[in-house]
Scaffold this active site. Structure first.
Site, PDB file in Angstrom:
ATOM      1  N   LYS A 189      -4.725  -7.747 -14.762  1.00  6.50           N
ATOM      2  CA  LYS A 189      -5.795  -6.986 -14.260  1.00  6.50           C
ATOM      3  C   LYS A 189      -5.284  -5.695 -13.590  1.00  6.50           C
ATOM      4  CE  LYS A 189      -7.904  -6.805 -10.542  1.00  6.50           C
ATOM      5  NZ  LYS A 189      -8.775  -5.406 -10.294  1.00  6.50           N
ATOM      6  N   GLY A 241       0.360  -3.937  -4.753  1.00  5.26           N
ATOM      7  CA  GLY A 241      -0.798  -3.369  -4.161  1.00  5.26           C
ATOM      8  C   GLY A 241      -0.474  -3.355  -2.652  1.00  5.26           C
ATOM      9  N   SER A 242      -1.713  -3.398  -1.975  1.00 11.86           N
ATOM     10  CA  SER A 242      -1.544  -3.477  -0.495  1.00 11.86           C
ATOM     11  C   SER A 242      -0.975  -4.792   0.361  1.00 11.86           C
ATOM     12  CB  SER A 242      -3.020  -3.022   0.180  1.00 11.86           C
ATOM     13  OG  SER A 242      -3.995  -3.879  -0.011  1.00 11.86           O
ATOM     14  N   THR A 243      -0.534  -4.356   1.422  1.00  8.13           N
ATOM     15  CA  THR A 243       0.030  -5.350   2.245  1.00  8.13           C
ATOM     16  C   THR A 243      -1.055  -6.529   2.555  1.00  8.13           C
ATOM     17  OG1 THR A 243       1.862  -4.050   2.902  1.00  8.13           O
ATOM     18  CG2 THR A 243       1.566  -5.950   4.394  1.00  8.13           C
ATOM     19  N   GLU A 244      -2.260  -5.730   2.851  1.00  9.14           N
ATOM     20  CA  GLU A 244      -3.307  -6.823   3.336  1.00  9.14           C
ATOM     21  C   GLU A 244      -3.625  -7.728   2.298  1.00  9.14           C
ATOM     22  OE1 GLU A 244      -6.541  -4.324   3.958  1.00  9.14           O
ATOM     23  OE2 GLU A 244      -7.823  -6.030   4.375  1.00  9.14           O
ATOM     24  N   GLY A 246      -1.722  -8.443  -0.393  1.00  8.78           N
ATOM     25  CA  GLY A 246      -0.663  -9.314  -0.596  1.00  8.78           C
ATOM     26  C   GLY A 246      -0.664 -10.494   0.036  1.00  8.78           C
ATOM     27  N   GLU A 263       4.811  -6.872  -4.422  1.00  6.86           N
ATOM     28  CA  GLU A 263       5.560  -5.586  -4.109  1.00  6.86           C
ATOM     29  C   GLU A 263       4.449  -4.663  -3.216  1.00  6.86           C
ATOM     30  OE1 GLU A 263       8.357  -4.235  -4.883  1.00  6.86           O
ATOM     31  OE2 GLU A 263       9.005  -5.643  -6.507  1.00  6.86           O
ATOM     32  N   CYS A 297       4.097   4.335  -3.230  1.00 11.66           N
ATOM     33  CA  CYS A 297       4.507   3.126  -2.062  1.00 11.66           C
ATOM     34  C   CYS A 297       5.623   3.520  -1.455  1.00 11.66           C
ATOM     35  CB  CYS A 297       4.601   1.725  -2.704  1.00 11.66           C
ATOM     36  SG  CYS A 297       5.495   1.777  -4.292  1.00 11.66           S
ATOM     37  N   GLU A 394       0.416   3.413   6.703  1.00 15.37           N
ATOM     38  CA  GLU A 394       0.466   4.202   5.220  1.00 15.37           C
ATOM     39  C   GLU A 394      -0.677   5.075   4.797  1.00 15.37           C
ATOM     40  OE1 GLU A 394       0.161   1.597   1.751  1.00 15.37           O
ATOM     41  OE2 GLU A 394       2.140   2.506   0.986  1.00 15.37           O
TER      42      GLU A 394
HETATM   43  P1  TAP Z   1      -5.090  -3.146  -3.279  1.00 16.41           P
HETATM   44  O1  TAP Z   1      -6.358  -2.670  -2.814  1.00 16.41           O
HETATM   45  O2  TAP Z   1      -4.078  -4.393  -2.617  1.00 16.41           O
HETATM   46  O3  TAP Z   1      -5.267  -3.389  -4.727  1.00 16.41           O
HETATM   47  C1  TAP Z   1      -4.431  -3.846  -5.764  1.00 16.41           C
HETATM   48  C2  TAP Z   1      -4.619  -4.741  -7.001  1.00 16.41           C
HETATM   49  O4  TAP Z   1      -5.120  -6.099  -6.243  1.00 16.41           O
HETATM   50  C3  TAP Z   1      -6.083  -3.953  -7.508  1.00 16.41           C
HETATM   51  O5  TAP Z   1      -6.142  -4.627  -8.977  1.00 16.41           O
HETATM   52  C4  TAP Z   1      -7.260  -4.770  -6.750  1.00 16.41           C
HETATM   53  O6  TAP Z   1      -8.432  -4.902  -7.426  1.00 16.41           O
HETATM   54  C5  TAP Z   1      -6.598  -6.219  -6.586  1.00 16.41           C
HETATM   55  N1  TAP Z   1      -7.293  -6.987  -5.470  1.00 16.41           N
HETATM   56  C6  TAP Z   1      -8.011  -6.699  -4.414  1.00 16.41           C
HETATM   57  N2  TAP Z   1      -8.329  -7.880  -3.811  1.00 16.41           N
HETATM   58  C7  TAP Z   1      -7.769  -9.084  -4.662  1.00 16.41           C
HETATM   59  C8  TAP Z   1      -7.735 -10.251  -3.945  1.00 16.41           C
HETATM   60  N3  TAP Z   1      -8.430 -10.685  -3.029  1.00 16.41           N
HETATM   61  N4  TAP Z   1      -7.020 -11.137  -4.858  1.00 16.41           N
HETATM   62  C9  TAP Z   1      -6.433 -10.652  -6.038  1.00 16.41           C
HETATM   63  N5  TAP Z   1      -6.451  -9.159  -6.347  1.00 16.41           N
HETATM   64  C10 TAP Z   1      -7.027  -8.376  -5.518  1.00 16.41           C
HETATM   65  O7  TAP Z   1      -4.023  -1.817  -3.690  1.00 16.41           O
HETATM   66  P2  TAP Z   1      -4.281  -0.473  -3.951  1.00 16.41           P
HETATM   67  O8  TAP Z   1      -5.308   0.256  -3.122  1.00 16.41           O
HETATM   68  O9  TAP Z   1      -4.860  -0.658  -5.464  1.00 16.41           O
HETATM   69  O10 TAP Z   1      -2.888   0.306  -4.100  1.00 16.41           O
HETATM   70  C11 TAP Z   1      -2.289   0.699  -3.062  1.00 16.41           C
HETATM   71  C12 TAP Z   1      -1.338   0.093  -2.409  1.00 16.41           C
HETATM   72  O11 TAP Z   1      -0.254  -0.624  -3.449  1.00 16.41           O
HETATM   73  C13 TAP Z   1      -0.532   0.790  -1.577  1.00 16.41           C
HETATM   74  O12 TAP Z   1      -0.373  -0.148  -0.110  1.00 16.41           O
HETATM   75  C14 TAP Z   1       1.025   0.901  -1.826  1.00 16.41           C
HETATM   76  O13 TAP Z   1       1.974   0.963  -1.061  1.00 16.41           O
HETATM   77  C15 TAP Z   1       0.850  -0.308  -2.706  1.00 16.41           C
HETATM   78  N6  TAP Z   1       1.927  -0.124  -4.027  1.00 16.41           N
HETATM   79  C16 TAP Z   1       3.064  -0.691  -3.778  1.00 16.41           C
HETATM   80  C17 TAP Z   1       3.941  -0.500  -4.900  1.00 16.41           C
HETATM   81  C18 TAP Z   1       5.462  -1.226  -4.739  1.00 16.41           C
HETATM   82  S1  TAP Z   1       6.131  -1.177  -6.130  1.00 16.41           S
HETATM   83  N7  TAP Z   1       5.715  -1.801  -3.719  1.00 16.41           N
HETATM   84  C19 TAP Z   1       3.736   0.029  -6.030  1.00 16.41           C
HETATM   85  C20 TAP Z   1       2.506   0.914  -6.138  1.00 16.41           C
HETATM   86  C21 TAP Z   1       1.623   0.654  -5.072  1.00 16.41           C
HETATM   87  P3  TAP Z   1      -9.395  -3.605  -7.112  1.00 16.41           P
HETATM   88  O14 TAP Z   1      -8.583  -2.331  -7.477  1.00 16.41           O
HETATM   89  O15 TAP Z   1     -10.742  -3.644  -8.150  1.00 16.41           O
HETATM   90  O16 TAP Z   1      -9.850  -3.697  -5.706  1.00 16.41           O
END
Ligand code: TAP
Length: 482
Positions: A189, A241-244, A246, A263, A297, A394
């Site tokens: 997804k 994605g985000s720690t929250e 995760g 991650e 990230c 962050e």
């Molecule tokens: P999130 O809001 O956590 O979203 C990540 C993914 O999870 C999206 O596809 C999101 O869908 C989906 N999602 C949201 N709620 C969910 C749930 N309850 N169950 C399952 N999936 C769910 O993160 P983001 O804003 O897209 O990305 C930014 C974060 O990613 C930052 O904290 C960044 O540090 C982290 N990040 C980490 C890394 C590594 S390698 N550690 C790399 C890149 C990014 P939607 O988009 O539709 O909400």
């Protein structure tokens, strides 16, 4: 700051990629209509609608997981590694052949500068498929302890993979390439704001004649991700994605036998000692925080600079920041593109305003921002203390918090004073200091005299709230093997 201006995206690059008005889900090797609603994906640089995309509901997710299960049982897990490798090599080559299309589409949907999607994201995506293709028939060497039992290590089954919007195609490659090399099938997804390159990748899977059901792409928002990770037919969950979110996923799979890798976020320290080559360090600082608008990230979002060189370094840094060009992601001269969404822009603004209110000194170069779309100028905060929210949270934007230190031990203490632990940077002439810092920093990756270097052979992952498990390299295979 200058006044807002209008710009027209370069029409010639736009025509390189054929964007369809609407997209379905990719299930069992075909594009199908979803049962649920649909949503619009926009260009964050202009706010124009790029396409209408299906939003997968629980029934769609169920169909995708069933297709992946069937492909796993009947085809993919039975295929010898050397045959799976051929498909991965084929995908890698098609990615190279279609790299301009992929780069333009990524920049349109995500907002990142074309010189980054073209020279960084897409080449590393292809490199990932080449690299893991090479492992597919050598898995016994990847897990030597299981090779002793006389057979190759076994795949896990169906992998549910959920990825963020900051590196849509690269995160897809980090997830799909090792999973397929090990013999798993996947349902992925993409993030709601950046679904288009994953759908173009689905076309590439068709072009490579990948057996139906080996890769399935379900687009949608958080609810789709939730339905996917909690589906009982899934054997493995890989989340970036985000720690929250995760933490929510870890709770959702607790008590099941699903294997999980997470991650998550970061708040990396980029540490500059007084013996560092300062001009080179300035380039590393700029790359560390302004690459991909700071939507990284492992971004070097906290600059820790030794007090004796702080003034000189900041003067050089400000001069360099004044040369950064913010604007059209499709212009090859652009250094900083658009912020990915209105929500993300609101968060960057909010935290930056809090930084000012808490007493840090805010500075941005003179810089004209386009009238439409989501933009934020390169920004630095000086006089930041460890208690400030801009030093702890962050921001995920082009905002650098500058702190100072006197001794190496103070640098270590400040660098480690964060709930995260994904990456760090060290700038010094002394090799012994690099090794000593790397030993003391609680971070998964430590770069020395460079920053934001990525390579498929190198494992990547975090300490503490930055998650667990490693992606990349031989270590990345372990997450997909029994
Ligand atoms: P999130 O809001 O956590 O979203 C990540 C993914 O999870 C999206 O596809 C999101 O869908 C989906 N999602 C949201 N709620 C969910 C749930 N309850 N169950 C399952 N999936 C769910 O993160 P983001 O804003 O897209 O990305 C930014 C974060 O990613 C930052 O904290 C960044 O540090 C982290 N990040 C980490 C890394 C590594 S390698 N550690 C790399 C890149 C990014 P939607 O988009 O539709 O909400």
């Amino acid at each position: 700051m200058g006044s807002p201006f209008e710009y027209a995206p370069a029409p010639e690059s736009r025509s390189i990629v054929d964007i369809k008005p609407s997209y379905g889900l990719f299930v069992n090797g075909e594009f199908v209509d979803g049962h649920g609603k649909s949503f619009k994906t926009i260009s964050p640089a202009t706010e124009e609608v790029l396409a209408e995309v299906a939003e997968a509901d629980e029934a769609d997710v169920d169909a995708a997981v069933k297709a992946a299960r069937k492909a796993y049982d009947k085809v993919w897990s039975k295929m010898p590694g050397r045959e799976r490798a051929k498909y991965l090599y084929r995908i890698a080559r098609i990615i190279q052949e279609r790299s301009r299309e992929l780069a333009v589409l990524e920049s349109l949907d995500n907002g990142k500068p074309i010189k980054e999607s073209r020279d960084v994201d897409v080449p590393i995506v292809a490199a990932h498929f080449f690299y893991y293709a090479g492992w597919a028939d050598k898995l016994a060497y990847a897990m030597p302890h299981s090779a002793g039992r006389g057979s190759d290590p076994q795949p896990l089954g169906v992998a549910a993979q959920v990825i963020p919007w900051n590196f849509p195609l690269l995160m897809l490659a980090w997830k799909i390439a090792p999973a397929l090399a090990c013999g798993n099938t996947v349902v992925l997804k993409p993030a709601e704001t950046t679904p288009l390159t994953a759908l173009l990748f689905a076309e590439i899977c068709q072009q490579a004649d990948l057996p139906p059901g080996v890769v399935n792409i379900v687009t949608g928002a958080g609810g789709t991700g939730q339905a996917l990770v909690s589906h009982p037919g899934v054997d493995k969950v890989a989340f970036t994605g985000s720690t929250e979110v995760g933490k929510a996923i870890a709770r959702a799979v607790a008590g099941t036998d699903k294997k999980v890798t997470l991650e998550l976020g970061g708040k990396a320290a980029n540490i500059v000692f007084d013996d560092a080559p300062l001009n080179q360090a300035v380039e590393g600082i700029v790359n560390g925080i302004f690459f991909n608008q700071g939507h990284v990230c492992c971004a070097g979002s906290r600059l820790l600079v030794q007090e004796s060189v702080a003034e000189e370094l900041l003067a050089k840094l400000k001069r360099r920041m004044s040369t950064l060009r913010v604007g059209d992601p499709l212009d090859k001269n652009t250094d900083i593109g658009a912020i990915n969404s209105a929500e993300q822009l609101a968060r960057i603004r909010e935290l930056s305003d809090i930084g000012e209110a808490e007493g840090a000194g805010r500075w941005s170069p003179e810089c004209e921002l386009p009238q439409h779309g989501f933009w934020f100028p390169p920004t630095l905060f000086t006089g930041v203390s460890q208690a400030h929210r801009i030093a702890r949270e962050e921001i995920f934007g082009p905002v650098l918090s500058v702190l100072t230190f006197r001794t190496p031990s103070e640098a270590v203490e400040k660098a480690n004073n964060t709930p995260y632990g994904l990456s760090a940077g060290v700038w010094t002439e002394k090799g012994s200091r690099i090794l000593s810092m790397a030993n003391q920093l609680r971070a998964g990756v430590v770069w020395a005299n460079t920053f934001n270097k990525f390579d498929p052979t190198s494992p990547f992952g975090g300490f503490k709230e930055s998650g667990y498990g490693r992606e990349g390299g031989r270590h990345g295979l372990e997450a997909y093997l029994r």
